[in-house]
Write a protein that holds these residues in place. Structure first.
Motif, PDB file in Angstrom:
ATOM      1  N   LEU A 125     -30.372  57.649  11.681  1.00  0.00           N
ATOM      2  CA  LEU A 125     -31.262  57.169  10.393  1.00  0.00           C
ATOM      3  C   LEU A 125     -32.307  57.904  10.066  1.00  0.00           C
ATOM      4  O   LEU A 125     -32.557  58.361   8.933  1.00  0.00           O
ATOM      5  N   LYS A 126     -32.998  58.664  10.946  1.00  0.00           N
ATOM      6  CA  LYS A 126     -34.305  59.403  10.788  1.00  0.00           C
ATOM      7  C   LYS A 126     -33.665  60.872  10.169  1.00  0.00           C
ATOM      8  O   LYS A 126     -34.322  61.313   9.298  1.00  0.00           O
ATOM      9  N   SER A 127     -32.570  61.258  10.722  1.00  0.00           N
ATOM     10  CA  SER A 127     -31.959  62.589  10.225  1.00  0.00           C
ATOM     11  C   SER A 127     -31.747  62.391   8.737  1.00  0.00           C
ATOM     12  O   SER A 127     -31.803  63.176   7.960  1.00  0.00           O
ATOM     13  N   LYS A 128     -31.121  61.071   8.504  1.00  0.00           N
ATOM     14  CA  LYS A 128     -30.439  60.811   7.018  1.00  0.00           C
ATOM     15  C   LYS A 128     -31.669  60.566   6.273  1.00  0.00           C
ATOM     16  O   LYS A 128     -31.773  61.208   5.105  1.00  0.00           O
ATOM     17  N   ARG A 129     -32.826  60.060   6.514  1.00  0.00           N
ATOM     18  CA  ARG A 129     -33.886  59.998   5.966  1.00  0.00           C
ATOM     19  C   ARG A 129     -34.834  61.361   5.458  1.00  0.00           C
ATOM     20  O   ARG A 129     -35.174  61.573   4.320  1.00  0.00           O
ATOM     21  N   ASP A 130     -34.678  62.147   6.517  1.00  0.00           N
ATOM     22  CA  ASP A 130     -35.109  63.581   6.266  1.00  0.00           C
ATOM     23  C   ASP A 130     -34.291  64.177   5.274  1.00  0.00           C
ATOM     24  O   ASP A 130     -34.726  65.102   4.345  1.00  0.00           O
ATOM     25  N   PHE A 131     -33.013  64.028   5.343  1.00  0.00           N
ATOM     26  CA  PHE A 131     -31.955  64.763   4.531  1.00  0.00           C
ATOM     27  C   PHE A 131     -32.153  64.324   2.928  1.00  0.00           C
ATOM     28  O   PHE A 131     -32.088  65.203   1.957  1.00  0.00           O
ATOM     29  N   LEU A 132     -32.167  62.965   2.927  1.00  0.00           N
ATOM     30  CA  LEU A 132     -32.698  62.319   1.460  1.00  0.00           C
ATOM     31  C   LEU A 132     -33.859  62.898   0.870  1.00  0.00           C
ATOM     32  O   LEU A 132     -33.905  62.952  -0.186  1.00  0.00           O
TER      33      LEU A 132
ATOM     34  N   THR B 250     -36.401  66.279  -3.305  1.00  0.00           N
ATOM     35  CA  THR B 250     -37.303  67.257  -3.618  1.00  0.00           C
ATOM     36  C   THR B 250     -36.627  68.400  -4.625  1.00  0.00           C
ATOM     37  O   THR B 250     -37.145  68.891  -5.668  1.00  0.00           O
ATOM     38  N   ILE B 251     -35.249  68.559  -4.379  1.00  0.00           N
ATOM     39  CA  ILE B 251     -34.456  69.518  -5.061  1.00  0.00           C
ATOM     40  C   ILE B 251     -34.156  68.791  -6.441  1.00  0.00           C
ATOM     41  O   ILE B 251     -34.263  69.430  -7.570  1.00  0.00           O
ATOM     42  N   ILE B 252     -33.917  67.580  -6.445  1.00  0.00           N
ATOM     43  CA  ILE B 252     -33.669  66.719  -7.738  1.00  0.00           C
ATOM     44  C   ILE B 252     -35.059  66.724  -8.464  1.00  0.00           C
ATOM     45  O   ILE B 252     -34.935  66.827  -9.703  1.00  0.00           O
ATOM     46  N   LYS B 253     -36.018  66.536  -7.826  1.00  0.00           N
ATOM     47  CA  LYS B 253     -37.269  66.879  -8.782  1.00  0.00           C
ATOM     48  C   LYS B 253     -37.696  68.127  -9.389  1.00  0.00           C
ATOM     49  O   LYS B 253     -38.073  67.963 -10.560  1.00  0.00           O
TER      50      LYS B 253
ATOM     51  N   LYS C 209     -32.130  58.150  -8.926  1.00  0.00           N
ATOM     52  CA  LYS C 209     -32.118  56.485  -8.722  1.00  0.00           C
ATOM     53  C   LYS C 209     -31.250  56.376  -7.475  1.00  0.00           C
ATOM     54  O   LYS C 209     -31.714  55.490  -6.630  1.00  0.00           O
ATOM     55  N   ILE C 210     -30.027  56.885  -7.330  1.00  0.00           N
ATOM     56  CA  ILE C 210     -29.367  56.875  -6.368  1.00  0.00           C
ATOM     57  C   ILE C 210     -30.107  57.274  -5.001  1.00  0.00           C
ATOM     58  O   ILE C 210     -29.957  56.566  -4.038  1.00  0.00           O
ATOM     59  N   ASN C 211     -30.609  58.465  -4.979  1.00  0.00           N
ATOM     60  CA  ASN C 211     -31.395  58.832  -3.788  1.00  0.00           C
ATOM     61  C   ASN C 211     -32.376  58.186  -3.516  1.00  0.00           C
ATOM     62  O   ASN C 211     -32.502  57.874  -2.148  1.00  0.00           O
ATOM     63  N   LYS C 212     -33.145  57.516  -4.480  1.00  0.00           N
ATOM     64  CA  LYS C 212     -34.342  56.647  -4.204  1.00  0.00           C
ATOM     65  C   LYS C 212     -33.785  55.354  -3.370  1.00  0.00           C
ATOM     66  O   LYS C 212     -34.623  54.963  -2.598  1.00  0.00           O
ATOM     67  N   ALA C 213     -32.791  55.075  -3.867  1.00  0.00           N
ATOM     68  CA  ALA C 213     -32.064  53.785  -3.601  1.00  0.00           C
ATOM     69  C   ALA C 213     -31.616  54.002  -2.011  1.00  0.00           C
ATOM     70  O   ALA C 213     -32.084  53.044  -1.043  1.00  0.00           O
ATOM     71  N   LEU C 214     -31.077  54.861  -1.642  1.00  0.00           N
ATOM     72  CA  LEU C 214     -30.465  55.386  -0.266  1.00  0.00           C
ATOM     73  C   LEU C 214     -31.952  55.595   0.626  1.00  0.00           C
ATOM     74  O   LEU C 214     -31.917  55.021   1.757  1.00  0.00           O
ATOM     75  N   LEU C 215     -32.656  56.211   0.151  1.00  0.00           N
ATOM     76  CA  LEU C 215     -33.946  56.470   0.978  1.00  0.00           C
ATOM     77  C   LEU C 215     -34.587  55.212   1.271  1.00  0.00           C
ATOM     78  O   LEU C 215     -35.245  55.038   2.322  1.00  0.00           O
ATOM     79  N   SER C 216     -34.868  54.180   0.426  1.00  0.00           N
ATOM     80  CA  SER C 216     -35.429  53.040   0.407  1.00  0.00           C
ATOM     81  C   SER C 216     -34.915  52.304   1.592  1.00  0.00           C
ATOM     82  O   SER C 216     -35.197  51.617   2.412  1.00  0.00           O
ATOM     83  N   ARG C 217     -33.296  52.198   1.462  1.00  0.00           N
ATOM     84  CA  ARG C 217     -32.552  51.342   2.170  1.00  0.00           C
ATOM     85  C   ARG C 217     -32.613  51.974   3.870  1.00  0.00           C
ATOM     86  O   ARG C 217     -32.818  51.241   4.586  1.00  0.00           O
TER      87      ARG C 217
END
Length: 695
Positions: free
Chosen positions: A282-289, A294-297, A426-434
């Motif tokens: 989960l932490k690896s996934k969080r770092d990836f998201l 950053t790339i999306i921004k 939006k998708i990235n933000k939702a996944l990161l939040s979850r």
């Protein structure tokens, strides 16, 4: 061959004398010995193995080999077999197991019954074995030796695992993958299928060749040969030692994995609902998201730079029009002036060279007037007044082109790009939040002292597991290298022996032995191929009868390469099914079908004893096993089920038409005893049991 009686005396949990009468009448071939956990079902099976094989029981199953090794040798193991209370009550206590066999066929010896009795006395520390044929001792048993007689005339120990087995643990047949495991099973297959005797003959002939080659060698050659044999022996010992180390690591790994799982359960109870591995993921996934965010921004920032132009709206359109007019006026005028200049130059050139045409002066004047008139007419018609009026911006042509590209981008692709990036964000933000929420939940009670202790202990256990796995991998590499070296060394020694000069008599023997060896190899190959196709058919038919999924296993293929035999399960497209992908129940079904095929192909008529008979089967497969497997696997089948768990009353009713006798193991604080319950009263007697006393 059937077992008519079994007598146990002070064997572990069975204090005093316990006798079972398994004799049957008619064609009912199944008997049941039922009892709760800890009452002595597995102990009963162990008593039979000990009675038949004694010290050699370690060659039947790895389980017994490990038990003997862990307790400190066979002598200590014998002490552990004596009932604890009997041992405490008398220093002269003894244990005994006796089996009575009937319907045997022993070459050259007519007999109705054979009794095998093995005893051990605590005081004398002596184990004795007695074999009686029709109540009397026989010279044949003494001449060949009791252990050899049982192995050669009753049941070879190499294949006893196929007649005395734990149905849950027999899945090792389905799980065998490594060369050593497959080679070990192949030896058992060879014994069951009647190939072993031919292979033993082949080995004897090879040994004879070696002996013949070694006769008459010089002292130097003998010394060199001893050196080579000594090195081979040393390599074999190192390989054996490393394999023992590997077994120890495997054993410790099982303990550590159980400890790790137990700690994880405690962590869950303390509020930590996910494993350490899941938390790391989960932490690896969080770092990836976060990296993706950053790339999306950055992409969005690139579009935001253009946003002021978009907001300008109509004003941007007016600006675009103004710049277009200015561009046309400025760069269009320049173009016209250049054209006018070029045309004048061209006309002047024509007029200057008109003499070359030898024209009349009047014609020449007319031509000149026409050209001048055309020039004046042409350029006077062009509206040279500026449409733009005053020039405000005066962009260079390159700057105008850049603006034109931006304007066209805004008018065409900007909107779709912007919407796509906003959606990604939006998708990235939702996944990161979850993901962050899950991590917080996983670490919700990380400050809890007990949870922290459990987590630290689990981390240590997991680190030890990883270290042991690395050690095991290093050992496997080392063993592989040693085996390669051993094989190479053996080849060198064999080549060396070929150079020995044989005496004339030995040379003749050598040639004849070689010819015999070639013939026996051809014979073994032919027998293996015959048995191969027969076994394929038997296993395939067995699986189709037992399996609930139709055509899940469409076919079976037996592969024989050198001394290794393996079995492939194929789907309807002839693709090999990975046995690891089978559920435990399906693996047990495969092992069951294989056992049935091996017993059928062996032609050995011996009772089959099955512990935990329906442990991993659902009700559909259990029904198939009860109807198709147990009634046909042997003339005598003895089951050791857990009633209501492995064998329900409904399943028991299905089994009843084939039931010979039913027994119940009762347990008190004095130990266990076996009583005859009657086929119709087994469940009634079972439900009366309340207390459990483990030994």
């Amino acid at each position: 061959m059937k077992i008519s009686k079994i007598k146990l005396n002070n064997f572990r949990i069975y204090k005093g004398q316990n006798e079972l009468n398994l004799s049957s009448k008619g064609d009912k071939n199944i008997s049941i010995i039922a009892g709760k956990n800890g009452f002595g079902k597995t102990t009963f099976l162990t008593s039979l193995i000990w009675c038949f094989y004694g010290k050699l029981m370690t060659q039947v199953e790895d389980k017994y080999k490990k038990d003997v090794k862990n307790i400190g040798g066979y002598d200590n193991y014998l002490l552990s077999l004596i009932n604890r209370d009997a041992k405490n009550e008398s220093s002269d206590a003894s244990l005994a197991v006796e089996v009575e066999l009937e319907d045997l066929l022993i070459p050259s010896i007519p007999c109705r019954k054979v009794n095998i009795r093995r005893t051990y006395n605590l005081k004398t520390k002596e184990e004795t074995l007695q074999i009686l044929i029709d109540g009397d001792e026989n010279e044949l048993t003494k001449d060949v030796g009791f252990e050899v007689f049982i192995n050669d005339f009753i049941l070879p120990r190499e294949i006893a695992k196929f007649f005395f087995f734990d149905a849950e643990k027999i899945v090792s047949l389905a799980e065998a993958k490594s060369k050593s495991e497959l080679r070990s099973l192949s030896k058992a297959y060879s014994e069951v299928l009647g190939i072993k005797k031919y292979e033993e003959l082949k080995n004897n002939l090879e040994s004879l060749l070696i002996k013949l080659r070694r006769r008459g060698v010089s002292e130097h050659e003998e010394f060199k040969l001893k050196e080579l044999l000594s090195e081979e022996d040393e390599l074999e010992k190192i390989i054996s030692h490393n394999q023992d180390k590997q077994d120890e690591i495997d054993k410790y790994l099982v303990i550590l994995k159980a400890e790790s799982d137990s700690l994880q359960e405690k962590l869950i109870r303390e509020g930590n609902s996910i494993t350490l591995e899941e938390l790391k993921d989960l932490k690896s996934k969080r770092d990836f998201l976060k990296g993706e965010s950053t790339i999306i921004k950055q992409k969005l920032r690139g579009l935001i730079d253009i946003m002021p132009f978009v907001i300008a709206g109509k004003h941007l359109g007016n600006l675009y029009n103004q710049l277009g007019l200015e561009n046309d006026n400025l760069f269009g005028t320049v173009t016209e002036q250049i054209l006018k200049k070029e045309l004048k130059s061209f006309s002047k050139s024509i007029l200057d060279h008109s003499d070359l045409l030898s024209l009349d002066s009047s014609v020449k004047v007319k031509i000149e007037k026409v050209i001048n008139s055309s020039m004046i007419s042409k350029f006077n018609k062009t509206d040279t007044t500026s449409k733009v009026g005053k020039v405000y911006l005066d962009f260079k042509e390159e700057t105008y082109r850049e603006f034109d590209a931006i304007y066209n981008n805004i008018k065409t692709t900007f909107l779709s790009q912007f919407r796509t990036i906003v959606k990604e964000e939006k998708i990235n933000k939702a996944l990161l939040s979850r993901t962050t929420k899950k991590i917080k939940q996983g670490e919700a009670r990380k400050d809890n002292h007990l949870a922290k202790q459990f987590r630290n202990e689990k981390t240590k256990a997991d680190d030890k597991i990883e270290t042991l796995l690395n050690e095991k991998n290093e050992l496997l590499v080392e063993i592989g290298g040693l085996r390669l070296k051993f094989g190479s060394h053996k080849k060198v020694r064999s080549e060396y022996e070929k150079n020995f000069n044989l005496v004339e008599t030995d040379k003749k023997k050598y040639d004849i032995t070689q010819k015999l060896l070639i013939k026996i190899n051809e014979l073994i190959k032919r027998i293996k191929n015959d048995k191969k196709y027969s076994l394929q058919k038997s296993v395939s038919l067995g699986l189709k009868k037992l399996m609930h999924k139709k055509d899940f296993i469409y076919n079976v293929r037996v592969n024989i390469i050198d001394d290794v035999m393996d079995i492939d399960l194929l789907d309807k497209n002839e693709v090999v099914i990975n046995k690891d992908s089978l559920s435990k129940g399906e693996q047990q079904l495969y092992a069951t079908a294989l056992l049935k095929a091996l017993v059928d192909e062996s032609g050995i008529k011996f009772p089959v004893f099955i512990d935990s008979p329906l442990q991993k089967f659902d009700k559909y497969h259990s029904k198939n096993i009860i109807k198709e497997f147990y009634p046909s696997i042997s003339e005598q089948v003895v089951l050791f089920p857990l009633l209501e768990k492995e064998l329900s009353e409904i399943e028991y009713e299905i089994l009843k038409p084939n039931l010979n006798k039913a027994f119940l193991i009762q347990n008190t604080n004095q130990g266990s005893k076996i009583i005859s319950a009657g086929v119709n009263n087994l469940f009634k007697e079972f439900k009366k049991e309340k207390d459990v006393y483990t030994y």
